[in-house]
Design a protein around this motif. Structure first.
Motif, PDB file in Angstrom:
ATOM      1  N   ASN A 108       0.839  -1.202   0.000  1.00 54.28           N
ATOM      2  CA  ASN A 108       0.000   0.000   0.000  1.00 54.28           C
ATOM      3  C   ASN A 108       0.873   1.250   0.000  1.00 54.28           C
ATOM      4  OD1 ASN A 108      -2.763  -0.394  -0.138  1.00 54.28           O
ATOM      5  ND2 ASN A 108      -2.910  -1.016   2.016  1.00 54.28           N
ATOM      6  N   PRO A 109       0.333   2.385  -0.417  1.00 56.30           N
ATOM      7  CA  PRO A 109       1.105   3.619  -0.280  1.00 56.30           C
ATOM      8  C   PRO A 109       1.307   3.927   1.210  1.00 56.30           C
ATOM      9  CG  PRO A 109      -1.169   4.109  -0.893  1.00 56.30           C
ATOM     10  CD  PRO A 109      -1.011   2.613  -0.970  1.00 56.30           C
ATOM     11  N   ASP A 110       2.443   4.531   1.543  1.00 55.24           N
ATOM     12  CA  ASP A 110       2.688   4.932   2.929  1.00 55.24           C
ATOM     13  C   ASP A 110       2.268   6.398   3.077  1.00 55.24           C
ATOM     14  OD1 ASP A 110       3.899   5.901   5.357  1.00 55.24           O
ATOM     15  OD2 ASP A 110       5.035   4.034   5.389  1.00 55.24           O
ATOM     16  N   ILE A 111       1.186   6.624   3.806  1.00 55.21           N
ATOM     17  CA  ILE A 111       0.616   7.973   3.893  1.00 55.21           C
ATOM     18  C   ILE A 111       1.538   8.907   4.669  1.00 55.21           C
ATOM     19  CG2 ILE A 111      -1.378   9.290   4.751  1.00 55.21           C
ATOM     20  CD1 ILE A 111      -2.928   6.532   4.279  1.00 55.21           C
ATOM     21  N   LEU A 112       2.079   8.394   5.778  1.00 52.18           N
ATOM     22  CA  LEU A 112       2.972   9.222   6.601  1.00 52.18           C
ATOM     23  C   LEU A 112       4.197   9.644   5.787  1.00 52.18           C
ATOM     24  CD1 LEU A 112       3.864  10.409   9.333  1.00 52.18           C
ATOM     25  CD2 LEU A 112       4.774   8.165   9.928  1.00 52.18           C
ATOM     26  N   ALA A 113       4.805   8.678   5.095  1.00 49.30           N
ATOM     27  CA  ALA A 113       6.007   8.990   4.308  1.00 49.30           C
ATOM     28  C   ALA A 113       5.660   9.971   3.200  1.00 49.30           C
ATOM     29  CB  ALA A 113       6.595   7.711   3.730  1.00 49.30           C
ATOM     30  N   SER A 114       4.488   9.774   2.630  1.00 45.14           N
ATOM     31  CA  SER A 114       4.119  10.638   1.518  1.00 45.14           C
ATOM     32  C   SER A 114       3.856  12.074   2.001  1.00 45.14           C
ATOM     33  CB  SER A 114       2.915   9.970   0.839  1.00 45.14           C
ATOM     34  OG  SER A 114       2.114  10.873   0.249  1.00 45.14           O
ATOM     35  N   LEU A 115       3.220  12.234   3.166  1.00 45.11           N
ATOM     36  CA  LEU A 115       2.994  13.591   3.706  1.00 45.11           C
ATOM     37  C   LEU A 115       4.305  14.240   4.154  1.00 45.11           C
ATOM     38  CD1 LEU A 115      -0.219  12.984   5.873  1.00 45.11           C
ATOM     39  CD2 LEU A 115      -0.086  14.273   3.739  1.00 45.11           C
ATOM     40  N   SER A 116       5.294  13.393   4.497  1.00 41.75           N
ATOM     41  CA  SER A 116       6.572  13.921   5.014  1.00 41.75           C
ATOM     42  C   SER A 116       7.526  14.350   3.913  1.00 41.75           C
ATOM     43  CB  SER A 116       7.278  12.853   5.862  1.00 41.75           C
ATOM     44  OG  SER A 116       6.476  12.489   6.952  1.00 41.75           O
ATOM     45  N   LYS A 117       7.216  13.978   2.663  1.00 46.28           N
ATOM     46  CA  LYS A 117       8.128  14.323   1.548  1.00 46.28           C
ATOM     47  C   LYS A 117       8.341  15.822   1.465  1.00 46.28           C
ATOM     48  CE  LYS A 117       7.536  10.719  -1.842  1.00 46.28           C
ATOM     49  NZ  LYS A 117       6.153  10.382  -2.119  1.00 46.28           N
ATOM     50  N   PRO A 118       9.605  16.246   1.337  1.00 46.87           N
ATOM     51  CA  PRO A 118       9.858  17.685   1.248  1.00 46.87           C
ATOM     52  C   PRO A 118       9.123  18.289   0.056  1.00 46.87           C
ATOM     53  CG  PRO A 118      11.923  16.438   1.374  1.00 46.87           C
ATOM     54  CD  PRO A 118      10.836  15.446   1.216  1.00 46.87           C
ATOM     55  N   GLY A 119       8.724  19.504   0.207  1.00 50.59           N
ATOM     56  CA  GLY A 119       7.983  20.168  -0.871  1.00 50.59           C
ATOM     57  C   GLY A 119       7.121  21.242  -0.267  1.00 50.59           C
ATOM     58  N   ASN A 120       6.550  22.096  -1.120  1.00 45.45           N
ATOM     59  CA  ASN A 120       5.841  23.230  -0.526  1.00 45.45           C
ATOM     60  C   ASN A 120       4.478  22.853   0.049  1.00 45.45           C
ATOM     61  OD1 ASN A 120       4.628  22.889  -2.915  1.00 45.45           O
ATOM     62  ND2 ASN A 120       5.070  24.938  -3.743  1.00 45.45           N
ATOM     63  N   ARG A 121       4.031  21.611  -0.222  1.00 50.84           N
ATOM     64  CA  ARG A 121       2.770  21.202   0.410  1.00 50.84           C
ATOM     65  C   ARG A 121       3.010  20.402   1.695  1.00 50.84           C
ATOM     66  NH1 ARG A 121      -1.953  21.934  -2.205  1.00 50.84           N
ATOM     67  NH2 ARG A 121      -2.962  19.948  -1.794  1.00 50.84           N
ATOM     68  N   ARG A 122       4.282  20.250   2.063  1.00 50.74           N
ATOM     69  CA  ARG A 122       4.538  19.487   3.290  1.00 50.74           C
ATOM     70  C   ARG A 122       4.085  20.290   4.503  1.00 50.74           C
ATOM     71  NH1 ARG A 122       7.724  18.340   7.681  1.00 50.74           N
ATOM     72  NH2 ARG A 122       8.631  16.258   7.829  1.00 50.74           N
ATOM     73  N   PRO A 123       3.263  19.689   5.378  1.00 50.84           N
ATOM     74  CA  PRO A 123       2.905  20.411   6.612  1.00 50.84           C
ATOM     75  C   PRO A 123       4.177  20.758   7.397  1.00 50.84           C
ATOM     76  CG  PRO A 123       1.541  18.462   6.328  1.00 50.84           C
ATOM     77  CD  PRO A 123       2.605  18.396   5.277  1.00 50.84           C
ATOM     78  N   ARG A 124       4.122  21.883   8.113  1.00 49.50           N
ATOM     79  CA  ARG A 124       5.300  22.314   8.867  1.00 49.50           C
ATOM     80  C   ARG A 124       5.717  21.242   9.886  1.00 49.50           C
ATOM     81  NH1 ARG A 124       3.872  28.157  10.517  1.00 49.50           N
ATOM     82  NH2 ARG A 124       2.502  27.722   8.769  1.00 49.50           N
ATOM     83  N   LEU A 125       4.726  20.538  10.402  1.00 52.78           N
ATOM     84  CA  LEU A 125       5.015  19.503  11.406  1.00 52.78           C
ATOM     85  C   LEU A 125       4.266  18.228  11.009  1.00 52.78           C
ATOM     86  CD1 LEU A 125       6.229  18.820  14.205  1.00 52.78           C
ATOM     87  CD2 LEU A 125       4.106  19.618  15.231  1.00 52.78           C
ATOM     88  N   VAL A 126       5.025  17.140  10.870  1.00 50.14           N
ATOM     89  CA  VAL A 126       4.389  15.852  10.549  1.00 50.14           C
ATOM     90  C   VAL A 126       4.699  14.886  11.694  1.00 50.14           C
ATOM     91  CG1 VAL A 126       4.168  13.965   8.905  1.00 50.14           C
ATOM     92  CG2 VAL A 126       4.660  16.271   8.072  1.00 50.14           C
ATOM     93  N   VAL A 127       3.647  14.320  12.244  1.00 54.55           N
ATOM     94  CA  VAL A 127       3.788  13.446  13.411  1.00 54.55           C
ATOM     95  C   VAL A 127       3.281  12.054  13.054  1.00 54.55           C
ATOM     96  CG1 VAL A 127       3.207  13.137  15.856  1.00 54.55           C
ATOM     97  CG2 VAL A 127       3.282  15.454  14.877  1.00 54.55           C
ATOM     98  N   GLY A 128       4.112  11.052  13.315  1.00 53.05           N
ATOM     99  CA  GLY A 128       3.696   9.678  13.069  1.00 53.05           C
ATOM    100  C   GLY A 128       3.602   8.906  14.363  1.00 53.05           C
TER     101      GLY A 128
END
Ligand code: CTP
Length: 402
Positions: free
Chosen positions: A302-322
């Motif tokens: 399956n896709p890894d949602i946490l890893a995908s949200l953590s990817k650097p880029g301008n849509r990355r949330p300032r803080l990602v918590v897993g």
């Protein structure tokens, strides 16, 4: 400070939860609020006015007819000189008095005399809570515009278990901040994943896991309580939708990822869902028993949602918590997970059978960030949520100031 200059009139009634109200005073003052305390006779059997006065830094009012207290502060002024009145703990008895409009002591009189918003934090034995009289009184008070926080379910002082525990001080603080507007997370956007995912095998069968969604839902509620505009993307759970939260219901990991991407941008993302790591290549029709070996499931990742949200880029949330749910080598595995997935914080929890985390109400967690590990004491899932939301708020506040 979130409550700078706000004036709270705290009414403490007679219940064992009164000890938590002392912590509530401390938490409110830390946030810049001034707290004036009224205690009922019953409350004084559990905690002393001296403890409350030491923490509030002000006189504690107890007596309707005390000349000294009255000369300093009449009950009408007491009720009028507040931005918000908080009743914590609100006992069944005091709720009944409030519903009936009685005014036979200082607490009840101040409550009858006030025109300020009122927040009630009920605390009582489960059977008293469930009693039709209490429920009718509450419904009446809520219909008059009073707001309520809790009670929570869990073990009670008398050794029983069920709804009746007073909300935790930080949950009450969050409710106060929400009522007074401008919670510490006002203007921020939060994304939370919660619950299990269901991965279909065929049109009627699926692979799932034991996640209850309790922790993720509590986190969404806590963030919303601090004023964040919160989206909760949830797999199938028995948990009710938390109030004040936009809930997107999904089933599979791929649906969860799509819903999360749609919810961006966000200032913070908390991935508390127990996402299935694999899905089956689902059969288009129901698999039938045939005379032969049982069908083999072919699993794909399956896709890894946490890893995908953590990817650097301008849509990355300032803080990602897993979250890291582990059954052994908790910290070591959680650290590896943090590095592998690229998130900022990991909340590591022990899900070995002995810890009773899955489906249970308690959680012993460790917060891991770039700096190290912070061990938290055993807490209820709601307490973990309130603490985490508080930490997130402080982190975002710091970042904004940088
Ligand atoms: N997670 C996710 N998407 C996945 C798998 C996990 O977003 N497909 C997130 C979870 O929400 C959690 C974190 O990743 O925040 C850790 O999940 P966990 O299942 O404990 O770790 P795994 O990646 O499955 O690693 P392992 O199977 O090795 O324990």
């Amino acid at each position: 400070m979130a409550l700078q200059g706000r004036r709270i009139l705290l009414i403490i009634a007679g219940g064992i939860a009164a000890y938590k109200s002392l912590d509530l005073i401390r938490r409110l003052r830390e946030r810049g609020a001034s707290v004036r305390v009224v205690m009922t006779q019953g409350a004084q059997r559990f905690i002393t006015p001296l403890s409350a006065a030491s923490l509030s830094g002000d006189t504690v009012y107890t007596d309707l007819f005390s000349l000294t207290e009255e000369s300093e502060m009449g009950h009408l002024r007491l009720a009028g000189e507040a931005d918000l009145v908080v009743v914590a703990p609100a006992t069944a008895d005091l709720l009944a008095k409030m519903a009936a409009g009685l005014a036979d002591d200082l607490a009840a009189t101040a409550l009858l005399a006030t025109d300020k918003p009122i927040l009630i934090a009920p605390a009582m034995n489960t059977r008293m809570w469930r009693n039709a009289a209490t429920q009718a009184n509450l419904a009446l008070l809520e219909s008059r515009g009073m707001r309520r926080v809790g009670p929570n379910a869990g073990p009670l002082a008398e050794g029983e278990s069920g709804p009746g525990r007073m909300a935790e001080p930080l949950e009450i603080v969050a409710a106060i901040e929400q009522m007074l507007g401008g919670g510490v997370l006002a203007g921020r956007r939060a994304l939370v994943t919660s619950g299990p995912t269901f991965e279909p095998i065929d049109p009627v069968r699926f692979i799932a896991n034991r996640s209850s969604g309790k922790q993720g839902h509590a986190i969404a509620a806590a963030l919303a309580g601090l004023g964040a505009e919160t989206v909760l993307v949830s797999g199938p759970t028995a948990e009710p939708d938390p109030p004040g939260v936009r809930v997107v219901h999904v089933e599979s990991a791929r649906e969860m990822l799509a819903a999360c991407e749609k919810a961006l941008p966000a200032d913070v993302a908390v991935c508390a869902a127990a996402v299935a790591d694999w899905r089956a290549e689902a059969a288009p029709q129901k698999l039938k028993k045939k005379n032969g070996p049982p069908p083999a499931l072919k699993l794909v990742e399956n896709p890894d949602i946490l890893a995908s949200l953590s990817k650097p880029g301008n849509r990355r949330p300032r803080l990602v918590v897993g979250f890291a749910a582990e059954t052994e080598k908790l910290i070591e595995h959680a650290r590896e997970k943090r590095a592998k997935k690229g998130c900022d914080w990991i909340v590591a929890n022990d899900v070995s059978a002995a810890a009773g985390t899955f489906g249970g109400d308690a959680n012993t967690v460790h917060l891991i960030d770039a700096g190290g590990v912070e061990d938290w004491p055993p807490l209820s899932k709601r307490e973990v949520a309130a603490r985490l939301a508080d930490r997130i708020a402080r982190f975002l506040e710091r970042k904004a100031a940088e």
